[in-house]
Design a protein around this motif. Structure first.
Motif, PDB file in Angstrom:
ATOM      1  N   CYS A 123       0.689  -1.308   0.209  1.00 46.13           N
ATOM      2  CA  CYS A 123      -0.020   0.018  -0.018  1.00 46.13           C
ATOM      3  C   CYS A 123       0.876   1.313   0.117  1.00 46.13           C
ATOM      4  O   CYS A 123       0.231   2.433   0.087  1.00 46.13           O
ATOM      5  CB  CYS A 123      -0.998  -0.099   1.262  1.00 46.13           C
ATOM      6  N   HIS A 124       2.125   1.236   0.135  1.00 47.43           N
ATOM      7  CA  HIS A 124       2.875   2.325  -0.039  1.00 47.43           C
ATOM      8  C   HIS A 124       4.232   2.098  -0.672  1.00 47.43           C
ATOM      9  O   HIS A 124       5.279   1.456  -0.293  1.00 47.43           O
ATOM     10  CB  HIS A 124       3.143   2.887   1.356  1.00 47.43           C
ATOM     11  N   ASP A 125       4.451   2.494  -2.006  1.00 48.39           N
ATOM     12  CA  ASP A 125       5.600   2.147  -2.719  1.00 48.39           C
ATOM     13  C   ASP A 125       5.876   3.481  -3.406  1.00 48.39           C
ATOM     14  O   ASP A 125       4.994   4.223  -3.742  1.00 48.39           O
ATOM     15  CB  ASP A 125       5.292   1.038  -3.619  1.00 48.39           C
ATOM     16  N   HIS A 126       7.235   3.360  -4.067  1.00 45.02           N
ATOM     17  CA  HIS A 126       7.700   4.570  -4.789  1.00 45.02           C
ATOM     18  C   HIS A 126       8.190   3.975  -6.047  1.00 45.02           C
ATOM     19  O   HIS A 126       9.598   3.768  -6.197  1.00 45.02           O
ATOM     20  CB  HIS A 126       8.404   5.463  -4.291  1.00 45.02           C
ATOM     21  N   MET A 127       7.472   3.311  -7.109  1.00 51.94           N
ATOM     22  CA  MET A 127       8.107   2.498  -8.193  1.00 51.94           C
ATOM     23  C   MET A 127       9.252   3.060  -8.898  1.00 51.94           C
ATOM     24  O   MET A 127       9.978   2.469  -9.463  1.00 51.94           O
ATOM     25  CB  MET A 127       6.773   2.073  -8.900  1.00 51.94           C
TER      26      MET A 127
ATOM     27  N   ASP B 299       0.887   3.089  -5.390  1.00 49.08           N
ATOM     28  CA  ASP B 299       2.110   4.070  -5.544  1.00 49.08           C
ATOM     29  C   ASP B 299       2.112   5.340  -4.614  1.00 49.08           C
ATOM     30  O   ASP B 299       0.991   5.890  -4.950  1.00 49.08           O
ATOM     31  CB  ASP B 299       2.536   4.318  -6.882  1.00 49.08           C
ATOM     32  N   ALA B 300       2.855   5.791  -3.757  1.00 51.55           N
ATOM     33  CA  ALA B 300       2.752   6.856  -3.084  1.00 51.55           C
ATOM     34  C   ALA B 300       3.318   8.219  -3.538  1.00 51.55           C
ATOM     35  O   ALA B 300       3.755   9.069  -2.744  1.00 51.55           O
ATOM     36  CB  ALA B 300       3.349   6.391  -1.582  1.00 51.55           C
ATOM     37  N   GLY B 301       3.817   8.253  -4.825  1.00 51.93           N
ATOM     38  CA  GLY B 301       4.253   9.224  -5.344  1.00 51.93           C
ATOM     39  C   GLY B 301       5.362   9.262  -6.435  1.00 51.93           C
ATOM     40  O   GLY B 301       6.188   8.154  -5.956  1.00 51.93           O
TER      41      GLY B 301
ATOM     42  N   ILE C 236      -5.020  10.448  -3.483  1.00 54.14           N
ATOM     43  CA  ILE C 236      -4.228  11.923  -3.325  1.00 54.14           C
ATOM     44  C   ILE C 236      -3.099  11.533  -2.232  1.00 54.14           C
ATOM     45  O   ILE C 236      -3.588  11.257  -0.973  1.00 54.14           O
ATOM     46  CB  ILE C 236      -5.076  13.022  -2.808  1.00 54.14           C
ATOM     47  N   LYS C 237      -2.093  11.879  -2.356  1.00 54.89           N
ATOM     48  CA  LYS C 237      -1.104  11.516  -1.671  1.00 54.89           C
ATOM     49  C   LYS C 237      -0.533  13.175  -0.990  1.00 54.89           C
ATOM     50  O   LYS C 237      -0.107  13.688  -1.872  1.00 54.89           O
ATOM     51  CB  LYS C 237       0.359  10.936  -2.034  1.00 54.89           C
ATOM     52  N   CYS C 238      -0.641  13.310   0.215  1.00 62.66           N
ATOM     53  CA  CYS C 238       0.026  14.485   0.842  1.00 62.66           C
ATOM     54  C   CYS C 238       0.739  14.367   2.062  1.00 62.66           C
ATOM     55  O   CYS C 238       1.142  13.155   2.344  1.00 62.66           O
ATOM     56  CB  CYS C 238      -1.231  15.228   1.149  1.00 62.66           C
TER      57      CYS C 238
ATOM     58  N   GLU D 272       0.371   7.441   6.865  1.00 61.48           N
ATOM     59  CA  GLU D 272       1.374   6.705   6.291  1.00 61.48           C
ATOM     60  C   GLU D 272       2.479   6.946   7.212  1.00 61.48           C
ATOM     61  O   GLU D 272       2.603   8.213   7.665  1.00 61.48           O
ATOM     62  CB  GLU D 272       1.725   7.222   4.933  1.00 61.48           C
ATOM     63  N   HIS D 273       3.329   6.034   7.887  1.00 65.70           N
ATOM     64  CA  HIS D 273       4.345   6.192   8.563  1.00 65.70           C
ATOM     65  C   HIS D 273       4.105   5.942  10.203  1.00 65.70           C
ATOM     66  O   HIS D 273       4.156   5.061  10.852  1.00 65.70           O
ATOM     67  CB  HIS D 273       5.434   7.357   8.296  1.00 65.70           C
ATOM     68  N   GLY D 274       3.454   7.246  10.667  1.00 60.61           N
ATOM     69  CA  GLY D 274       2.778   7.348  11.862  1.00 60.61           C
ATOM     70  C   GLY D 274       3.629   6.993  13.007  1.00 60.61           C
ATOM     71  O   GLY D 274       3.211   6.403  14.034  1.00 60.61           O
TER      72      GLY D 274
ATOM     73  N   THR E 125       5.764  -0.437   1.941  1.00 61.34           N
ATOM     74  CA  THR E 125       7.203  -0.702   2.153  1.00 61.34           C
ATOM     75  C   THR E 125       7.892   0.719   2.136  1.00 61.34           C
ATOM     76  O   THR E 125       8.847   0.745   2.474  1.00 61.34           O
ATOM     77  CB  THR E 125       7.741  -1.782   1.049  1.00 61.34           C
ATOM     78  N   ASP E 126       7.275   1.591   1.636  1.00 60.90           N
ATOM     79  CA  ASP E 126       7.941   2.938   1.091  1.00 60.90           C
ATOM     80  C   ASP E 126       9.343   2.523   0.134  1.00 60.90           C
ATOM     81  O   ASP E 126      10.120   3.136   0.196  1.00 60.90           O
ATOM     82  CB  ASP E 126       8.567   3.565   2.320  1.00 60.90           C
ATOM     83  N   ALA E 127       8.928   1.447  -0.591  1.00 60.62           N
ATOM     84  CA  ALA E 127      10.069   1.045  -1.440  1.00 60.62           C
ATOM     85  C   ALA E 127      10.308   1.957  -2.405  1.00 60.62           C
ATOM     86  O   ALA E 127       9.570   2.855  -2.869  1.00 60.62           O
ATOM     87  CB  ALA E 127       9.705  -0.564  -2.144  1.00 60.62           C
TER      88      ALA E 127
HETATM   89 ZN   LIG Z   1       6.708   7.172   0.926  1.00 57.11          ZN
END
Ligand SMILES: [Zn+2]
Length: 412
Positions: free
Chosen positions: A62-66, A107-109, A187-189, A249-251, A318-320
């Motif tokens: 649910c959180h990647d930066h491909m 993808d988170a951005g 929307i990612k903020c 996200e992260h928290g 993962t924030d991969a």
């Molecule tokens: Zn991220």
């Protein structure tokens, strides 16, 4: 028709695993799930014998930066290699991620909607993509790409990745609309800095005021887009929850104020802790990043344990991207180290993740009628969650009913 038989079924719902299960796929759907019973199949069916293996829903991150491959400034600015080379690098990562069992990525951005289109058209292989385009933040926030010298990026932006920088309250809604116009599914903020953000904008430093965040959430929801908000701690974390974002996200410092998790539980706000990236940042070459990542680990684990106790859904992300080649299931291992059971970690990366993405009607569990996104793993991930991290253990991947990776030959 495809028949997967003799599998240990871990269906994603949290139900006890079933030995000797059979799953039948017709076209792109699961049409039968049978526990402990052998049926007759038409001769033309492709039969996969999964003896000694486990069958799971396709994994979801649910959180990647491909489209990000490193953390250095030249790469962040897109000036370290030709754009075509970078795009092909991204395409390779998309394929590897799918072959590692990840059939859906949010993808988170940084990833433009063109990749989603290319995959849908069959130009390249990759997971189902849900994209957020660019990170929306105010001046000085994490979406505002500045160098340590205070310089801005020297090359013009990509029109498919419009700027997410908000200057005033009046800019918030147009920026959200531009993301949607460019194809954003989410929307990612960001309402705080992070571990890897510039010195002076750390995990407890705020970005956005409540009025701006309310406008952002309101506009995103008016356009039927959920809001995923990067927020680590301090005032900005409270503002994100108050404004009613859909996921934090992260928290990392959520446990610092007991009202945070209470409110998240009440409002159904999901928690995506992204532990894997901090494992990487704890050994960052940059001293300020290393220090932040080391400091936040214990509070982060406390936040996860308290979130579970409070009834807040904890989901795998993962924030991969910057931290290297795909090993997305490392996040499930981190979640188990942080206190989830192996079954909960699998749910965090399947059914709960599908809910976070708003796709639970079609994805996230092995149930009749759902889309046939399935993974067959050698061994039992409930006994050893780390099995999932090694692509060599991923024997078969089906996405939308089609074979996306097949390493079963040796075992057949
Ligand atoms: Zn991220």
């Amino acid at each position: 028709m495809k028949v997967l038989r003799n599998a240990r079924l871990i269906d994603g719902t949290g139900a006890a695993p079933a030995a000797g299960a059979t799953v039948v796929v017709r076209d792109n759907r699961i049409v039968a799930v049978e526990r402990g019973r052998q049926s007759e199949f038409p001769a033309e069916a492709a039969v996969f014998d999964c003896a000694g293996m486990s069958l799971l829903p396709g994994l979801i991150d649910c959180h990647d930066h491909m489209a990000n491959h490193r953390y250095d400034l030249a790469h962040r600015w897109g000036i370290d290699e030709p754009e075509s080379t970078r795009h092909l690098r991204t395409a390779a990562v998309l394929r590897q991620t799918l072959e590692a069992g990840y059939t859906t990525i949010r993808d988170a951005g940084g990833l433009d909607a063109g990749f989603k289109r290319a995959i849908e058209e069959g130009l390249c292989a990759g997971p189902r993509l849900l994209v957020s385009i660019s990170i929306v933040s105010p001046i000085g926030g994490i979406g505002d790409r500045m160098s340590p010298s205070g310089d801005c990026c020297c090359v013009p932006g990509d029109p498919l990745l419009p700027s997410g920088v908000v200057e005033t309250l009046a800019d918030v809604r147009p920026v959200v609309r531009r993301m949607v116009r460019a194809g954003a599914d989410f929307i990612k903020c960001a309402t705080t800095g992070g571990a890897s953000s510039r010195p002076g904008h750390g995990p407890r430093d705020a970005a956005f005021n409540l009025d701006e965040m309310q406008a952002l959430v309101d506009e995103a929801h008016a356009l039927d887009r959920r809001v995923m908000c990067h927020a680590l701690g301090g005032r900005g974390l409270g503002i994100a929850i108050e404004a009613g974002v859909d996921s934090i996200e992260h928290g990392c410092y959520l446990a610092e104020d007991p009202r945070h998790l209470e409110r998240m539980a009440e409002r159904g706000i999901v928690f995506v802790p992204t532990l894997l990236v901090y494992e990487y940042h704890r050994n960052s070459p940059q001293p300020h990043v290393r220090e932040r990542a080391r400091e936040l680990y214990e509070p982060h684990v406390a936040a996860i344990r308290q979130a579970l106790a409070a009834g807040v859904k904890v989901v795998a992300g993962t924030d991969a991207g910057g931290h290297g080649p795909p090993a997305n299931a490392g996040e499930l291992e981190c979640l188990v180290k942080a206190g989830l059971t192996a079954m909960q970690a699998i749910q965090a990366g399947t059914a709960w993740a599908a809910e976070c993405c708003g796709r639970e009607a079609e994805l996230g569990t092995v149930e009749t009628g759902k889309l046939a996104d399935l993974v067959v793993v050698r061994g039992d991930p409930l006994a050893d969650i780390a099995l999932l991290r090694d692509p060599a253990n991923i024997a078969l991947v089906l996405k939308d009913g089609a074979v996306a990776a097949d390493r079963m030959a040796a075992a057949r």
